[in-house]
Design a protein around this motif. Structure first.
Motif, PDB file in Angstrom:
ATOM      1  N   LEU A 186       0.839  -1.205   0.000  1.00 51.03           N
ATOM      2  CA  LEU A 186       0.000   0.000   0.000  1.00 51.03           C
ATOM      3  C   LEU A 186       0.867   1.246   0.000  1.00 51.03           C
ATOM      4  CD1 LEU A 186      -2.931  -0.981   2.385  1.00 51.03           C
ATOM      5  CD2 LEU A 186      -2.942  -0.780  -0.091  1.00 51.03           C
ATOM      6  N   PHE A 218      -9.099  -7.052  -7.210  1.00 50.72           N
ATOM      7  CA  PHE A 218      -7.985  -6.756  -6.300  1.00 50.72           C
ATOM      8  C   PHE A 218      -7.329  -8.017  -5.725  1.00 50.72           C
ATOM      9  CE2 PHE A 218      -6.570  -6.181  -1.910  1.00 50.72           C
ATOM     10  CZ  PHE A 218      -5.474  -5.367  -2.138  1.00 50.72           C
ATOM     11  N   PHE A 220      -3.175  -9.104  -5.256  1.00 49.71           N
ATOM     12  CA  PHE A 220      -2.407  -9.264  -4.026  1.00 49.71           C
ATOM     13  C   PHE A 220      -1.908 -10.701  -3.876  1.00 49.71           C
ATOM     14  CE2 PHE A 220      -2.330  -9.838   0.672  1.00 49.71           C
ATOM     15  CZ  PHE A 220      -1.211  -9.046   0.883  1.00 49.71           C
ATOM     16  N   PHE A 222     -14.539   4.424  -2.681  1.00 49.54           N
ATOM     17  CA  PHE A 222     -13.490   3.454  -2.451  1.00 49.54           C
ATOM     18  C   PHE A 222     -13.582   2.241  -3.366  1.00 49.54           C
ATOM     19  CE2 PHE A 222     -10.087   2.003   0.368  1.00 49.54           C
ATOM     20  CZ  PHE A 222      -9.483   3.233   0.532  1.00 49.54           C
ATOM     21  N   ARG A 223     -14.773   2.030  -3.906  1.00 52.41           N
ATOM     22  CA  ARG A 223     -14.869   0.945  -4.880  1.00 52.41           C
ATOM     23  C   ARG A 223     -13.991   1.258  -6.081  1.00 52.41           C
ATOM     24  NH1 ARG A 223     -18.947  -1.958  -2.779  1.00 52.41           N
ATOM     25  NH2 ARG A 223     -20.577  -0.681  -1.857  1.00 52.41           N
ATOM     26  N   PHE A 240     -10.378   0.713  -5.433  1.00 52.18           N
ATOM     27  CA  PHE A 240      -9.826  -0.636  -5.520  1.00 52.18           C
ATOM     28  C   PHE A 240      -9.418  -1.026  -6.925  1.00 52.18           C
ATOM     29  CE2 PHE A 240     -11.061  -1.314  -1.173  1.00 52.18           C
ATOM     30  CZ  PHE A 240      -9.964  -2.024  -0.742  1.00 52.18           C
ATOM     31  N   LEU A 276      -6.209   0.688  -7.166  1.00 51.66           N
ATOM     32  CA  LEU A 276      -5.257   0.013  -6.289  1.00 51.66           C
ATOM     33  C   LEU A 276      -4.720  -1.250  -6.966  1.00 51.66           C
ATOM     34  CD1 LEU A 276      -3.944  -0.071  -3.546  1.00 51.66           C
ATOM     35  CD2 LEU A 276      -5.904  -1.328  -2.683  1.00 51.66           C
TER      36      LEU A 276
END
Lengths: 506, 333, 104, 507, 124
Positions: free
Chosen positions: B30, B96, B100, B237-238, B241, B244
């Motif tokens: 992050l 996402f 990760f 925030f969706r 992501f 992200l």
């Protein structure tokens, strides 16, 4: 597997296959780089030449002893050679049919047709020679996938598309079922090589799992019977036959079906020959009643289905289902004659059915219809064509002095020979043959007794004429002198060779 | 300690330790994302002769991205009425998580690696493919023409470039004789695979940029044509992501490039005294910088050029690479 | 090595196979039918791989077989979709029950 | 022994087929000429064969044997020799039937002049049919018999379906289906026999079944098996003959087909049934046949009475004759069931004589039909005044049919019943009622036609029979009377053969 | 047994990563829910279409070309299924395996050329 081992293989064993593969590849490349407007016709001659050369190779191999290469996965014994001859002969004749299939309709994908056809043929040949579940499966799928596309090759025709899709779905299901069965066989034996499987299946430890084995047998058998359009996997046949172009229909009903029988013979008869079923009885004896029911059901469904068809292609679809039922009969009696009887019948079936399809193609092309009424008054229009068609229909119906009769006679002998004879099955077959008279002679009746709307003579292109003449002569020839073919098979075929494991010596 | 843990009977204790460590990695990632975005904007700024972010957090704008994140966090979140609600919510997560997850197998140094899978490379290729579904799902679930089109384009692009990507690494596998990423790094002790398989590297690099949907391959989100593509309906925030995961992938892809072609933590000759972690970081940074550089320099491709480039140039090259690599292996190794 | 018995794998495969068969035979959407067939084939793969490790006679050839199955399944799916597309061009539907030109 | 004589006879019709193929289809004159000359050829050959035939010898003569089909794959299994020969030959019975066939076919080819259209294919089919018929009677093994048996089926199907009256196609279909069923049963029986005994030749089969029971059991040729096969064979031929519940097809054919075809059909094809029963029933399974004799006799009587009763009620001359055929075939069964010399001789005589008589009668019906466009009894009447020759011939035929002494019918009926009275007097007594009924229906029909009231005032009859029409009729009548007066013509030919058949059941 | 534990632990890690990958969005969105405002206005929930009223469903049929690319993808992705094990085992297999793979790749290239020639790769 090192280089030396691979180089030491006798690759000439696969010469026919390589020929077909090479020609197919060549054709696809030529087709790709040909200008869009050039005629694809010359490709046909190349394809025909390829099949002919492959056939020549098969004949050259006839004297060769049984050999196997690639760790026994690919096997050249007389069984495979004999059936390859049938397959290649059928392929050759169907290609000739295709030469003249409505030019305008196939024009767009004519090039594809040729090489997909060859790959399908290649798949069939691989099936004939394979001695390993994997090879067998690959051959089967090569044939299947190519035929799915072939069935839908008239891209613009909805019927053709639909038939291809239906074929694919039922074919896919059948493949999955077959594989499921194969996976259990593999699970029980841990081998994929058929000869190893045979050996392992004799182990006493397997007796405890005989239920699984019977289960596997049925899954495999039912799945494989899809190719021959036997019950319960016959439903696809009418739709696919109707939708596909006639040469493809001919291919499906002849070459593809032959390949299906080859694989059934190779797989079922070989693999389970020594296997024990439930309660330690031989499995093949135990499943006899079920096979009998399957064969009878196939005949009954095929013949009764054909009775109410007005569309000739559907009619021939059901008729081919029925024919498959007849050929299943020798499986029931399960003796060493199985091979010869089936081989002969299939040979006869190739010539008579392709001949019939050749007539059909001429007619449907002229009338632009598939209705049975296209046969009306054919005799007064084209007496020779009508006579040829009559010969084929009589042969399909099993009237003496035709190849079909000789084949059926053999099957009867096989069914009634063992003690006790399979009288019920033979009786069913006979009864169904009678039922088949109704629809075969109905066509004959239309040709001879009725007047058609057109009096015009039908044009008969030379390639079709050649097919017709060859098939008619062969149908009569095999009918009158069946020993030509029977002796050929008998003299070279050796049951022991079929069951002989060549071991891992290359 | 780690080694013992790995060899012990798996249980809740192990899981807890792993969890903690993974959480640490997550924080690092992050942090990377936060500053990678900043770095990107800075570099682009330099290239375009402008300062870039310079208000929040001092002259260098060090807190700019942090502020952006907080902004996104407190933004109102709307889900269009016509959208397919469950899928709409699922899509960012689905995009996402794989991003990760692929980090689990990445060997950062000799000692810092989480899961040492025998099929590490295959794992990476397999898991990363799932993201495509997430993006497609997002575009579909929004029930918006732009997003659908963007989603479809993204999917088409990603699957098209995945082919050359996965085939280009066959050369590397040939040399290493293993799919284990550790073994691959070990195999580069003497010479990095970039020298043995330059074509592979070239194809891999280009395909990876395309996989990341970065300029010049950023058609799926082309602002000027599709007003942001598949995530046009996402907010708050969706949306974050999606962004992200894009940058996590940047992290992962840069790491993978380092591992596969640049020798991972292996030092250059005569410079063995510098620890592996530094080497890895340096190589990694070069790759990241290169990608930002490309973004600043090259214009966006046309859609037709984009697809045809993958199939007509990269794929044949990747196939060719297999055989040149094999030839190299036969002749020189 | 493992505490998962073979029968569980077989059961899983059998269930998967049955679901696939059910789907292939009853579903109206052509794409779902194709996917159902894939399910069946994957059930086979599970069987083969499980057998190749845990059966009476373990052997690698099961896994090789699986590779072939996967490849062929992919080819089959590709052909299936291609045919479906071509069908769709002639008549925009993917519903199996609307493919009825040849009902008699 | 291997003279090619019989083969030449057998395939001589093919020569005509070959010639016909090159005659243009609109040249009717040449076609007819070829047809008649072509039919003369087998007749001539048959006479030559007859002259070469030694009537005193019982066995098969003019034999020709060539290896044909060998099922080595079955041979490999055991010691049985699964091979099929091209084996033809003739004993007295065959010779008789061959002569009958060639004779009637020749006359039918003349009668075919009334065929007006599609002449070329007519004659081609006609000759193929003739080939089949000759083959059936000269075949010396089951396979060949079956092949020729089926070979008659196909051209007959076309001949009925293409050339005849309104419902000809329906007739063709029922002909095909019924005979198909018959041949299907036959085939199963033959193959089963072949598989168990390893042979298809008559003589070898006879030899096998003459073996002691123990040996037969070893070959799985059990009592039950043999009886089963015999029943199957009898049923198959019962369809052909036809025996009562299976006779409907024959009525249709007789009513709808062209007269020339009906001549052949009732004159020869029906006789294949009788021939088959004698050859296979009696010839190969004498013991088993004996156990079934009672049933056969009863069936025969039923046939006789049923045919006769229904013939009385018919209003169509064709139907009357058709039912009379049913009735007369009953006599064949009766004769067979008697299982003694007189009975068998009667059966064979009846076979031949009915062949001639029905050919004559159907020929005449054809002539009448061509004049009036109908064969209903009430459409004629008073024919004698207008067509005296036709009427006279009809009357003669009718009298022959009812068994007037001096004509062939009398001898056969007399001998058949004589045979049966010896064995089953009660059944025979019941059967004689049939003979009386025969007289009733024949006279009713014939007299109604010849001397009956003229129903229509302005009835127009054509001219009386032309010379071309008279010729076949005279020939047939001559043959009928000849046999009636000199039965030894026939019995001499048959005697030795019947003697050998008799040996089978130890009579 | 040790090795087996190692094996299991490795996959435990993967599972942990998966868990974290899901947990993070879940947690972040939950926190966001607490922090962010919620002022629903009807217009906010309409689909965006450059400012005009959205018309028609957007779940329309896609262009066929997407499927064609999907098909190509399937074929070539499966190819890698064969390429990877081959590459791993290349050391033991030797040159002949290379030739075999050459034939295999050649066949696939042929497929690519086919698609190329048939204008499947064209995007317009």
């Amino acid at each position: 597997m090192d280089t030396d081992a691979l180089l030491s293989y006798n690759w000439s064993v696969m010469a026919p296959e390589f020929t077909i593969l090479g020609v197919a590849t060549l054709l696809s490349i030529i087709d790709l780089f040909m200008s869009k407007h050039t005629s694809r016709r010359p490709l046909l001659w190349l394809a025909l030449a390829g099949v002919a050369v492959a056939m020549a190779f098969v004949f050259m191999q006839l004297d060769q002893d049984v050999t196997s290469i690639l760790h026994d996965t690919y096997r050249l014994d007389f069984f495979s050679k004999a059936f390859k001859i049938v397959l290649l002969l059928g392929g050759f004749l169907v290609l000739l049919l295709a030469a003249d299939y409505r030019k305008e309709e196939l024009s767009e994908s004519r090039g594809e047709f040729y090489y997909l056809f060859l790959t399908a043929l290649l798949g069939a040949m691989i099936m004939a020679s394979s001695a390993d579940m994997i090879t067998l499966f690959v051959g089967l799928e090569l044939l299947s996938l190519s035929s799915y596309i072939l069935a839908g090759i008239r891209k613009k025709s909805r019927k053709s598309n639909e038939s291809a899709f239906k074929y694919l779905v039922s074919g896919g299901i059948a493949t999955a079922i077959t594989l499921f069965g194969l996976s259990y066989i593999f699970g029980l034996t841990g081998k994929t090589n058929l000869f190893d499987v045979v050996e392992t299946l004799q182990e006493p430890a397997l007796l405890e799992h005989s239920f699984l084995l019977v289960f596997a047998f049925f899954m495999t058998f039912i799945g494989l019977s899809f190719k021959i359009a036997a019950a319960p996997f016959h439903m696809w046949a009418p739709d696919v036959y109707e939708g596909a172009p006639i040469p493809v229909t001919a291919f499906l009903s002849v070459v593809s079906k032959t390949a299906g029988f080859v694989i059934l013979l190779r797989f079922i008869v070989l693999t389970f020959i020594a296997a024990a079923g439930i309660d330690r009885d031989p499995l093949l004896v135990q499943v006899q009643p079920y096979l009998m029911v399957l064969a009878a059901a196939t005949m009954i469904i095929g013949n009764l289905g054909a009775l109410r068809q007005r569309n000739v292609k559907r009619l021939f679809a059901y008729s081919s289902v029925a024919q498959a039922g007849y050929v299943l009969v020798p499986f029931v009696s399960n003796s060493t004659q199985v091979f010869e009887l089936i081989w002969f019948y299939l040979l006869a079936y190739v010539v008579m059915n392709i001949g019939a399809f050749a007539c059909l193609q001429t007619l449907t092309r002229d009338a632009r219809s598939n209705d049975i009424s296209i046969f009306r008054g054919l005799f007064s229009r084209s007496p020779w064509l009508a006579s040829a068609m009559t010969i084929f229909l009589l042969s399909l119906a099993g009237i003496p002095a035709t190849a079909g009769f000789a084949g059926k006679f053999g099957i009867f002998m096989g069914a009634l020979g063992p003690e006790p004879g399979h009288y019920v099955l033979a009786g069913t077959m006979m009864l169904m043959t009678l039922v088949s008279y109704v629809y075969y002679f109905n066509i004959i009746g239309l040709m001879f007794f009725r007047d058609g709307s057109s009096k015009r003579r039908l044009p008969l292109p030379p390639s079709l004429g050649a097919v017709l003449v060859f098939c008619a002569i062969a149908t009569i020839g095999l009918g009158i002198l069946p020993n030509i073919a029977l002796d050929f098979f008998f003299e070279s075929f050796d049951v022991n060779e079929f069951f002989m494991n060549t071991g891992h010596n290359h | 300690m780690m080694n013992d843990l790995l060899h012990s009977q798996p249980g809740w204790y192990n899981a807890a330790v792993f969890f903690t460590m993974a959480a640490v990695l997550l924080l690092v990632v992050l942090g990377f994302v936060t500053y990678a975005i900043l770095a990107e904007r800075k570099v682009l700024g330099f290239i375009q002769l402008r300062p870039g972010p310079n208000r929040v957090g001092g002259k260098l704008g060090l807190l700019q991205t942090v502020a952006d994140v907080f902004k996104l966090l407190i933004k109102e979140d709307t889900i269009p009425k016509l959208a397919d609600r469950p899928l709409f919510i699922l899509a960012p997560v689905l995009t996402f998580s794989p991003a990760f997850m692929v980090l689990a197998v990445m060997p950062f140094t000799e000692h810092v690696q989480f899961a040492d899978l025998g099929v590490g490379l295959l794992y990476y290729v397999g898991i990363s493919g799932i993201s495509t579904i997430g993006i497609l799902l997002g575009g579909w679930a929004s029930n918006n023409k732009y997003s659908l089109l963007g989603g479809m384009r993204a999917a088409a692009q990603m699957i098209s470039y995945e082919i050359p990507l996965v085939i280009s690494v066959v050369g590397v596998i040939l040399f290493a004789g293993s799919l284990n990423l550790n073994d691959i790094v070990e195999g580069q002790k003497n010479v990095a695979y970039i020298f043995l398989s330059p074509i592979g590297f070239f194809v891999f690099l280009i395909a990876s940029i395309a996989e990341l949907n970065r300029t010049p391959f950023d058609l799926p989100e082309a602002e000027s044509e599709l007003v942001a593509g598949y995530h046009v309906e996402y907010s708050g925030f969706r949306f974050a992501f999606f962004m992200l995961s894009e940058y996590v992938y940047l992290f992962a892809m840069a790491s993978l490039t380092t591992v596969l072609f640049l020798g991972g933590w292996n030092p250059l000759p005569f410079l063995e005294f510098i620890p592996g972690a530094i080497w890895f970081a340096v190589k990694f940074s070069i790759v990241v910088f290169f990608m930002i550089w490309i973004r600043g320099t090259l214009p966006r491709l046309r859609a037709d050029q984009l697809m045809e480039f993958a199939w007509k140039i990269l794929l044949p090259l990747a196939l060719l690479n297999i055989f040149t690599s094999a030839a190299v292996k036969e002749l020189f190794l | 090595m493992s505490n998962v018995p073979l029968s569980l794998y077989l059961m899983l495969a059998l269930i998967l196979f049955c679901i696939g068969l059910y789907g292939a035979l009853t579903k109206k959407n052509a794409v779902i039918v194709l996917i159902s067939i894939e399910l069946m084939l994957n059930a086979v793969n599970i069987n083969l791989v499980a057998f190749s490790k845990y059966s009476l006679h373990p052997g690698l050839s099961g896994q090789i077989f699986t590779l072939f199955t996967i490849a062929v399944a992919a080819a089959e799916a590709a052909v299936g979709l291609a045919i479906l597309i071509s069908l769709y061009r002639n008549r925009p539907t993917v519903r199996v029950d609307e493919m009825d030109t040849m009902k008699h | 022994m291997n003279t090619m004589l019989l083969t030449l006879l057998l395939f001589s019709p093919l020569l005509s087929v070959l010639i016909l193929l090159f005659v243009p289809s609109d040249d009717e004159k040449t076609l007819r000429m070829t047809g008649v000359l072509g039919a003369l050829l087998p007749l001539a050959a048959a006479l030559i064969a007859f002259s070469a035939f030694d009537r005193t010898e019982a066995g098969v003569q003019l034999e020709e044997v060539y290896q044909w089909i060998t099922y080595e794959v079955f041979q490999a299994n055991g010691e049985l020799n699964y091979s099929i020969q091209y084996h033809i030959g003739a004993d007295g019975l065959s010779m008789t039937m061959i002569l009958l066939t060639a004779f009637i076919a020749f006359l039918a080819s003349i009668a075919s002049f009334s065929v007006k259209s599609k002449l070329k294919s007519y004659y081609i089919l006609f000759f193929i049919l003739e080939l089949g018929m000759l083959g059936v009677f000269s075949a010396q093994n089951l396979f060949l018999f079956f092949v020729f048996f089926e070979l008659t089926l196909i051209p007959m199907f076309f001949l009925i379906g293409r050339y005849g009256y309104d419902n000809k196609e329906k007739a063709a279909w029922s002909f095909l289906i019924y005979n198909g069923i018959g041949s299907a049963i036959l085939l199963i029986a033959f193959v089963a026999l072949f598989m168990k005994s390893g042979s298809m030749a008559f003589d070898q089969l006879k030899a096998v079944f003459a073996l002691p029971d123990a040996d037969l059991y070893e070959m799985f040729l059990t009592e039950r098996f043999r009886t089963g096969i015999l029943i199957a064979i009898l049923v198959a031929f019962a369809v052909k003959l036809p025996v009562v519940p299976l006779h409907t097809w024959m009525l249709r054919v007789h009513a709808e087909a062209h007269p020339a075809i009906v001549m052949i059909h009732s004159g020869i094809l029906l006789k294949i049934g009788a021939y088959g029963m004698i050859r296979f029933g009696l010839g190969i399974f004498p013991e088993e046949f004996k156990s079934l004799a009672g049933a056969v006799a009863i069936l025969g009587v039923v046939n006789l009475l049923y045919g006769a009763f229904l013939a009385i009620t018919q209003s169509d001359l064709k139907k009357v004759l058709a039912y009379s055929s049913v009735s007369h075939m009953g006599i064949v069964l009766i004769g067979l069931a008697a299982l003694n010399e007189a009975g068998i001789q009667g059966a064979v005589f009846q076979t031949v004589s009915h062949g001639l008589i029905s050919a004559l009668l159907f020929f005449l019906v054809g002539v009448l039909y061509s004049r009036r466009g109908s064969s209903q009894l009430h459409d004629f009447g008073g024919l004698a005044a207008h067509m005296p020759v036709a009427s006279a011939l009809l009357l003669a035929g009718g009298l022959a049919s009812l068994g007037l002494p001096g004509m062939s019918g009398f001898i056969s009926e007399f001998m058949a019943f004589l045979g049966l009275f010896n064995v089953m007097p009660v059944v025979a007594a019941v059967g004689t009622i049939g003979l009386i009924l025969t007289a009733v229906y024949v006279l009713r029909a014939v007299l109604a036609v010849t001397f009956g009231k003229e129903r229509h005032e302005n009835t127009v009859y054509g001219p009386d029979m032309t010379a071309l029409e008279r010729f076949p009729a005279y020939m047939l009548l001559a043959a009928i009377i000849a046999i009636g007066v000199f039965p030894s013509l026939l019995s001499g030919l048959l005697g030795a053969t019947l003697e050998s058949i008799k040996l089978g059941w130890g009579g | 047994m040790e090795l087996y534990h190692l094996y299991q632990n490795n996959y435990l890690i993967v599972a942990v990563f998966l868990l974290l990958g899901i947990l993070l969005p879940a947690a972040a969105l939950t926190i966001g829910k607490i922090l962010r405002p919620y002022k629903p206005v009807k217009e906010k929930y309409t689909t965006y279409e450059s400012g005009i009223e959205p018309f028609q469903q957007s779940w329309v049929q896609f262009n066929v070309r997407y499927y064609l690319f999907a098909l190509l993808f399937v074929i070539f992705d499966v190819e890698t299924v064969f390429l990877y094990p081959w590459a791993v085992a290349y050391e033991e297999l030797g040159v002949f395996a290379l030739i075999e793979m050459g034939i295999f790749v050649l066949m696939l290239t042929l497929g690519l050329i086919y698609a190329w020639k048939k204008k499947v790769l064209k995007w317009n």
